[in-house]
Design a protein around this motif. Structure first.
Motif, PDB file in Angstrom:
ATOM      1  N   VAL A  11      67.231  34.190 -47.374  1.00 38.23           N
ATOM      2  CA  VAL A  11      67.851  34.833 -48.536  1.00 38.23           C
ATOM      3  C   VAL A  11      67.114  36.155 -48.736  1.00 38.23           C
ATOM      4  N   ASP A  32      72.338  35.525 -46.311  1.00 40.83           N
ATOM      5  CA  ASP A  32      73.090  34.924 -47.405  1.00 40.83           C
ATOM      6  C   ASP A  32      72.995  35.839 -48.627  1.00 40.83           C
ATOM      7  N   ALA A  36      71.443  35.501 -52.729  1.00 37.67           N
ATOM      8  CA  ALA A  36      70.477  36.468 -53.253  1.00 37.67           C
ATOM      9  C   ALA A  36      70.969  37.073 -54.554  1.00 37.67           C
TER      10      ALA A  36
END
Length: 156
Positions: A11, A32, A36
């Motif tokens: 992330v 991703d 986040a």
């Protein structure tokens, strides 16, 4: 020890590091971004520099009245500075002319030097008179603005 992130689903953090391991992200991985964006939250422990809106209603007429009264006080300060400067200017001019007359009658100066010195003293007097007038004008300006604001507040 690797400097690159080796997480399976990293992330990203705003500075290009992984939020779970803190290492630099490799941009060839599938990041991703939605996770986040969902992790962003405002922390109460970090103070904000923005002023917080108060829940109580601000009493604007009271603040305006206080500000107008403060402007009246500033006007009085400028008026007293102008009056003091005016008195000091007259004292300086009187002492200068008296000193020049004494020097002239004592024979220490010639006629042309005496006339030139009198002209210089008069020029200084005119400049100081203009300066005092400007200070008194600032005082009057502030006083008129404050009194108009107070009158407008009383009419409401």
């Amino acid at each position: 020890m690797s400097k690159k992130c080796s997480c399976t689903s990293p992330v990203p953090h705003f500075d290009g590091t992984c939020t779970s391991c803190g290492k630099l992200l490799s941009w060839d991985k599938n990041l991703d971004w939605e996770a986040a964006a969902g992790d962003e939250s405002v922390s109460d422990s970090v103070p904000s520099k923005l002023p917080r809106s108060s829940s109580s209603k601000v009493d604007l007429p009271l603040q305006l009245r206080n500000s107008a009264n403060e402007v009246v006080r500033f006007s009085k300060v400028f008026k007293s500075i102008g009056d003091t400067l005016n008195v000091l200017n007259y004292i300086f001019i009187g002492i200068s002319i008296l000193g020049l007359i004494i020097l002239f009658f004592a024979g220490a100066t010639s006629g042309w030097l005496f006339i030139g010195a009198i002209l210089v003293v008069l020029i200084i007097w005119v400049i100081s008179w203009i300066q005092t007038g400007l200070l008194r004008g600032i005082s009057s300006f502030f006083l008129m603005r404050a009194l108009r604001e107070l009158k407008d507040l009383e009419d409401k």
